[in-house]
Design a protein around this motif. Sequence first.
Motif, PDB file in Angstrom:
ATOM      1  N   PRO A   1       2.464 -14.169 -13.554  1.00  0.00           N
ATOM      2  CA  PRO A   1       1.483 -14.429 -12.499  1.00  0.00           C
ATOM      3  C   PRO A   1       1.870 -15.541 -11.537  1.00  0.00           C
ATOM      4  O   PRO A   1       1.340 -15.621 -10.437  1.00  0.00           O
ATOM      5  CB  PRO A   1       0.223 -14.819 -13.267  1.00  0.00           C
ATOM      6  CG  PRO A   1       0.720 -15.338 -14.560  1.00  0.00           C
ATOM      7  CD  PRO A   1       1.961 -14.560 -14.878  1.00  0.00           C
ATOM      8  N   THR A   2       2.801 -16.405 -11.919  1.00  0.00           N
ATOM      9  CA  THR A   2       3.115 -17.530 -11.028  1.00  0.00           C
ATOM     10  C   THR A   2       4.559 -17.518 -10.547  1.00  0.00           C
ATOM     11  O   THR A   2       4.986 -18.431  -9.843  1.00  0.00           O
ATOM     12  CB  THR A   2       2.867 -18.881 -11.740  1.00  0.00           C
ATOM     13  OG1 THR A   2       3.702 -18.934 -12.901  1.00  0.00           O
ATOM     14  CG2 THR A   2       1.437 -19.038 -12.155  1.00  0.00           C
ATOM     15  N   THR A   3       5.298 -16.481 -10.896  1.00  0.00           N
ATOM     16  CA  THR A   3       6.730 -16.478 -10.591  1.00  0.00           C
ATOM     17  C   THR A   3       7.014 -16.494  -9.092  1.00  0.00           C
ATOM     18  O   THR A   3       7.971 -17.113  -8.643  1.00  0.00           O
ATOM     19  CB  THR A   3       7.402 -15.262 -11.248  1.00  0.00           C
ATOM     20  OG1 THR A   3       7.066 -15.285 -12.625  1.00  0.00           O
ATOM     21  CG2 THR A   3       8.891 -15.276 -11.092  1.00  0.00           C
ATOM     22  N   ALA A   4       6.152 -15.812  -8.309  1.00  0.00           N
ATOM     23  CA  ALA A   4       6.420 -15.738  -6.871  1.00  0.00           C
ATOM     24  C   ALA A   4       5.854 -16.948  -6.123  1.00  0.00           C
ATOM     25  O   ALA A   4       5.948 -17.022  -4.916  1.00  0.00           O
ATOM     26  CB  ALA A   4       5.819 -14.453  -6.309  1.00  0.00           C
ATOM     27  N   LEU A   5       5.241 -17.869  -6.841  1.00  0.00           N
ATOM     28  CA  LEU A   5       4.544 -18.973  -6.161  1.00  0.00           C
ATOM     29  C   LEU A   5       5.373 -20.257  -6.183  1.00  0.00           C
ATOM     30  O   LEU A   5       6.214 -20.455  -7.050  1.00  0.00           O
ATOM     31  CB  LEU A   5       3.204 -19.227  -6.853  1.00  0.00           C
ATOM     32  CG  LEU A   5       2.275 -18.020  -6.977  1.00  0.00           C
ATOM     33  CD1 LEU A   5       1.049 -18.398  -7.787  1.00  0.00           C
ATOM     34  CD2 LEU A   5       1.878 -17.503  -5.611  1.00  0.00           C
ATOM     35  N   ASP A   6       5.087 -21.124  -5.228  1.00  0.00           N
ATOM     36  CA  ASP A   6       5.726 -22.435  -5.212  1.00  0.00           C
ATOM     37  C   ASP A   6       5.198 -23.296  -6.358  1.00  0.00           C
ATOM     38  O   ASP A   6       4.081 -23.067  -6.832  1.00  0.00           O
ATOM     39  CB  ASP A   6       5.420 -23.132  -3.890  1.00  0.00           C
ATOM     40  CG  ASP A   6       6.286 -22.579  -2.775  1.00  0.00           C
ATOM     41  OD1 ASP A   6       7.472 -22.371  -3.012  1.00  0.00           O
ATOM     42  OD2 ASP A   6       5.749 -22.349  -1.685  1.00  0.00           O
ATOM     43  N   VAL A   7       5.990 -24.290  -6.767  1.00  0.00           N
ATOM     44  CA  VAL A   7       5.579 -25.085  -7.934  1.00  0.00           C
ATOM     45  C   VAL A   7       4.222 -25.744  -7.793  1.00  0.00           C
ATOM     46  O   VAL A   7       3.455 -25.781  -8.762  1.00  0.00           O
ATOM     47  CB  VAL A   7       6.578 -26.190  -8.348  1.00  0.00           C
ATOM     48  CG1 VAL A   7       7.549 -25.668  -9.347  1.00  0.00           C
ATOM     49  CG2 VAL A   7       7.232 -26.837  -7.180  1.00  0.00           C
ATOM     50  N   THR A   8       3.907 -26.269  -6.617  1.00  0.00           N
ATOM     51  CA  THR A   8       2.622 -26.966  -6.514  1.00  0.00           C
ATOM     52  C   THR A   8       1.470 -25.967  -6.600  1.00  0.00           C
ATOM     53  O   THR A   8       0.404 -26.272  -7.121  1.00  0.00           O
ATOM     54  CB  THR A   8       2.496 -27.766  -5.200  1.00  0.00           C
ATOM     55  OG1 THR A   8       2.681 -26.877  -4.106  1.00  0.00           O
ATOM     56  CG2 THR A   8       3.507 -28.872  -5.122  1.00  0.00           C
ATOM     57  N   VAL A   9       1.702 -24.740  -6.117  1.00  0.00           N
ATOM     58  CA  VAL A   9       0.677 -23.706  -6.219  1.00  0.00           C
ATOM     59  C   VAL A   9       0.640 -23.154  -7.642  1.00  0.00           C
ATOM     60  O   VAL A   9      -0.421 -22.879  -8.193  1.00  0.00           O
ATOM     61  CB  VAL A   9       0.939 -22.588  -5.189  1.00  0.00           C
ATOM     62  CG1 VAL A   9      -0.123 -21.523  -5.270  1.00  0.00           C
ATOM     63  CG2 VAL A   9       0.982 -23.168  -3.788  1.00  0.00           C
ATOM     64  N   GLN A  10       1.805 -23.049  -8.250  1.00  0.00           N
ATOM     65  CA  GLN A  10       1.861 -22.635  -9.654  1.00  0.00           C
ATOM     66  C   GLN A  10       1.027 -23.578 -10.513  1.00  0.00           C
ATOM     67  O   GLN A  10       0.276 -23.146 -11.384  1.00  0.00           O
ATOM     68  CB  GLN A  10       3.313 -22.632 -10.149  1.00  0.00           C
ATOM     69  CG  GLN A  10       3.421 -22.543 -11.654  1.00  0.00           C
ATOM     70  CD  GLN A  10       4.849 -22.335 -12.130  1.00  0.00           C
ATOM     71  OE1 GLN A  10       5.448 -21.308 -11.902  1.00  0.00           O
ATOM     72  NE2 GLN A  10       5.392 -23.312 -12.811  1.00  0.00           N
TER      73      GLN A  10
END
Lengths: 326, 322
Positions: free
Chosen positions: B180-189
């Motif tokens: 669920p968080t692989t495509a997101l930037d770290v701060t958004v993750q």
Amino acid sequence: MKTVLKVENLKVHFPIKAGGFLNSKIIPLRAVDGVSFEVGAGECLGVVGESGCGKSTLGRAVLQLIKPTDGKVLWLGENLCDLPREQMRQKRSNLQLVFQDPLSSLNPRLTVAEIIREPLYATDPTIGREDADQRIDEIMKAVGLLPEMRNRYPHEFSGGQCQRIAIARAMVLKPKLIICDEPVSSLDVSIQAQIINLLRRLQKEYGLSLIFISHDLSVVRHLCHRVMVLYLGRMMELADRDSLFAKPLHPYTQALISAVPIPDPAKERAKGTLILSGDLPSPLNPPSGCVFRTRCLKATPKCIKEVPTVEVLENGHQIACHHWLK
Amino acid sequence: MDTVLELEHLTVRFDTKAGNVSAVTDLNLTIQRGECIGIVGESGSGKSQTFLASLGLLAGNGKTMGRALFRGQDLLKMNRDELDKLRGDRVTMIFQDSGTSLTPHMRIGEQLMEVLVAHKGHAPDVARKRVLEVMESMRIPDIEKRLTQYPHEFSGGMRQRVMIAMALVCQPDLLIADEPTTALDVTVQAQILNLFRALKAHTKSSIVLITHDLGVVAGLCDRVVVMYGGRMVEEAPVADIFASPKHPYTQGLLRCMPRLDQLLDTDLEAIPGQPPNLQKLPKGCAFAERCTQAIERCHTERPILRQLSPTRRAACHLLDAA
């Protein structure tokens, strides 16, 4: 350490058509907006930031694959932005690039040997067949490919192997600087480590300078000597690796580092993550003053009015924030 | 114990022009109520296919064998209507790429309410109330306005919140989150992982978190399953898998990643070789070729998954010898 690359106030603005049908106008998208840095011989500079921060554009602008809008790119003292095309082409044997997606950056109709041979012929059309073959074998061995693989096509290789081919193609001309744009991001964890080790080894053996563009802070910390943090096309912080990770001064760097999950359940659950609110603002309409202020925990009215200038501290640590002392 | 999902001898095969591909082989796994379980593995390890197959979402050339019992009912024997009643209601799934999972021409609010109208038969105003409640728990600012917007007006992180909200409106028994968080930037993750943490604390839903990122697993999961070459190679409570990994592949995975809490000035301990070819899996252990500790037996005989303790299982010949 001798400086090989000096970038001064680099700007890359893309003209974008905005507005409606009747009142359309061209506004600049400031992908990179006044970034300055240096890279020493044999040094690895990490460039980190989230998607849309301009890190890839920066890499391409340094190599003149995108013409910078303003600023200077000095390679051994010579400004690459002023060079005519043909002269720039000559320079390229010293300046190479490795992309994120290895499979799509390799020509599917060429064999491995042909892919690696191309840059050799492009810079020296008179090179003999045997000479070229010998150099291809040498570089294939150096990147961990077996010379027997030379007649195979890219689709016969896994992602990690393709990245080795791309690195071999960049290395065959013995360049002085390679810009790696997220070279391990599309690879599985176990393969990532192989490529990181390879880059580290090549860098030491050949005295290469690297600009390593990545969103993965753990990888950057492992590989790089100095690290630059970008946000919306501006530099937030630039420091040597140890001081940046031990004592990040910019609120954005602090949040970035704190957001990286640590593979240790006890530590990961105990650490308090600094959660930034919101998303990256649109680069078409960046916030006034400090571009980070809309997500910053320390933002004050001053941050809305004034763009922070880059301060250089005693140890060379560069920081662009009004409130880093607080 | 209250079992939500029980996979028995689950096997997934694909018919391709080049022959049969075994994506998942003989997988046995139970998931209890309220539990968060991490499924870790590299691309091609079968981690996603296991759950796509369980929910009847395989590609056309895929074939599933074994049983997938959801609250005692075999999902693999259900017809489409029966599955449609469960999916999106009792069992929900969210994917890595939230942009393609939302319908582009429907307002976000309509898409969310549709789930409730279809599954619960709610009147629009009741549905709307519930949607607002869930969106608020996803910490989406300016909800009223957001509900009238279309997916393209949302950022990646916001879309992933909408996906999670959609998966939660019916209060499912089981939520499957595939990277669920692989495509997101770290701060958004970090924001999204925080939501999952709150979700774990406030609901009784079981969560399956499919990921390749051991850091994400460490912060969120109670139990971890490690897959390699389509098989489960290790299963353990989260603290154990990080403190004392038993399978050489798990050990290798943990050793080969650079970490922010440790500084190495040496090379990383990479796992040599390449992931296995699923069309030509070896006779013995799929990991043997890359395993630095492999003995002769590893190449000739496949290790079976053994119970090492009441909570731990691993498949490795070296553990027999010890």
